[in-house]
Design an enzyme around this catalytic site. Structure first.
Site, PDB file in Angstrom:
ATOM      1  N   LYS A  97       6.083  -0.897  -3.037  1.00  0.00           N
ATOM      2  CA  LYS A  97       5.581   0.335  -3.679  1.00  0.00           C
ATOM      3  C   LYS A  97       6.987   1.045  -4.725  1.00  0.00           C
ATOM      4  CE  LYS A  97       3.035   2.320   0.033  1.00  0.00           C
ATOM      5  NZ  LYS A  97       2.575   3.018   1.201  1.00  0.00           N
ATOM      6  N   ARG A 140       9.615  -1.898   6.506  1.00  0.00           N
ATOM      7  CA  ARG A 140       8.594  -0.727   5.999  1.00  0.00           C
ATOM      8  C   ARG A 140       9.887   0.047   7.212  1.00  0.00           C
ATOM      9  NH1 ARG A 140       2.784  -0.310   7.750  1.00  0.00           N
ATOM     10  NH2 ARG A 140       1.797  -0.507   5.587  1.00  0.00           N
ATOM     11  N   PHE A 162      -2.349  14.747   3.414  1.00  0.00           N
ATOM     12  CA  PHE A 162      -0.863  13.599   2.435  1.00  0.00           C
ATOM     13  C   PHE A 162      -1.805  13.270   1.629  1.00  0.00           C
ATOM     14  CE2 PHE A 162      -2.256  11.288   5.522  1.00  0.00           C
ATOM     15  CZ  PHE A 162      -3.178   9.749   5.250  1.00  0.00           C
ATOM     16  N   ASN A 181       7.471   4.679   2.207  1.00  0.00           N
ATOM     17  CA  ASN A 181       7.361   3.320   3.214  1.00  0.00           C
ATOM     18  C   ASN A 181       7.881   2.237   2.611  1.00  0.00           C
ATOM     19  OD1 ASN A 181       4.574   3.003   2.587  1.00  0.00           O
ATOM     20  ND2 ASN A 181       3.987   3.469   4.954  1.00  0.00           N
ATOM     21  N   HIS A 207       3.382  -1.978   1.803  1.00  0.00           N
ATOM     22  CA  HIS A 207       1.227  -1.167   1.828  1.00  0.00           C
ATOM     23  C   HIS A 207       1.088  -2.772   2.131  1.00  0.00           C
ATOM     24  CE1 HIS A 207      -2.740  -1.071   1.415  1.00  0.00           C
ATOM     25  NE2 HIS A 207      -3.052  -1.846   1.117  1.00  0.00           N
TER      26      HIS A 207
END
Length: 220
Positions: free
Chosen positions: A27, A121, A73, A131, A134
């Site tokens: 991410k 994570r 979220f 986190n 993915h």
């Protein structure tokens, strides 16, 4: 059964091959640690089949996380995932989906730091949203997500079960059995190197040059 065949069965037991693919995404906030994370992935027994760095628009993120649409979220998730470059990878290994999820740890990085402190994570994530990485939740989800991130990739099915056994019996075992037979007769000092060289030399799929006569026939 000959000694060579018995040795073959010891070296190559009946295959239980269930190779899977899964999607991994580094991410935006940890994309700069790409090489470090890739090294951990490879040392965990995965192959990286495809890899690309890209930046998704908020609309693309909404499509990718369509199954999360409507949750509180969701706006923050799409804003976060479109905030910078990401690194998408197709990983492969035995039970890739479950092993990658296990390596990732819980989705909430705060909880992961307590319950799974060595998970990715826990190491790279900050909280439930940020986190770090993915992973696909299932085989079917992985196929969809891989097509999303790598639309040009043709998803050939990986042989499994009986198809894998048939493939090995037809394409691998005849040549390998002949090589092991020759190895037993030769008894070289370094059997692994000798067998590797023998397999390269006797590869049935090796391109062969066709030689033509140098003499030209002249028509009278």
């Amino acid at each position: 059964m000959s000694n060579v065949e018995a040795e073959m069965q010891m070296l190559m037991p009946e295959p239980q091959i269930f190779v899977e693919r899964t999607l991994a995404v580094i991410k935006p906030d940890v994309a700069h640690k790409e090489e470090e994370i890739e090294d951990l992935i490879l040392r965990s027994g995965f192959m990286i089949l495809q890899k690309r760095k890209l930046q998704l628009s908020p609309e693309q993120c909404s499509n990718f996380y369509a199954d999360q649409y409507g949750k509180m979220f969701f706006p923050n998730l799409t804003a976060y995932m479109s905030s910078g470059p990401i690194v998408a990878m197709v990983l492969a290994r035995y039970r890739a989906v479950s092993y990658w999820k296990e390596l990732l740890g819980p989705s909430n990085s705060i909880r992961a730091k307590i319950t799974h402190p060595h998970s990715l994570r826990a190491i790279y994530g900050t909280d439930d949203l940020r986190n770090g990485l993915h992973g696909s939740r299932s085989i079917s989800t992985a196929e969809r997500e891989i097509r999303f991130m790598f639309p040009e990739v043709i998803m050939e099915p990986i042989p499994a079960g009986q198809r894998a056994r048939d493939y090995l019996n037809f394409y691998v075992k005849p040549t390998l059995l002949a090589g092991l037979t020759a190895l037993c007769k030769e008894k070289p000092a370094d059997p692994m190197i000798w067998l590797a060289d023998w397999l390269i030399e006797h590869n049935p799929n090796k391109p062969r040059l066709q030689h033509y006569g140098t003499e030209k026939k002249h028509q009278g």
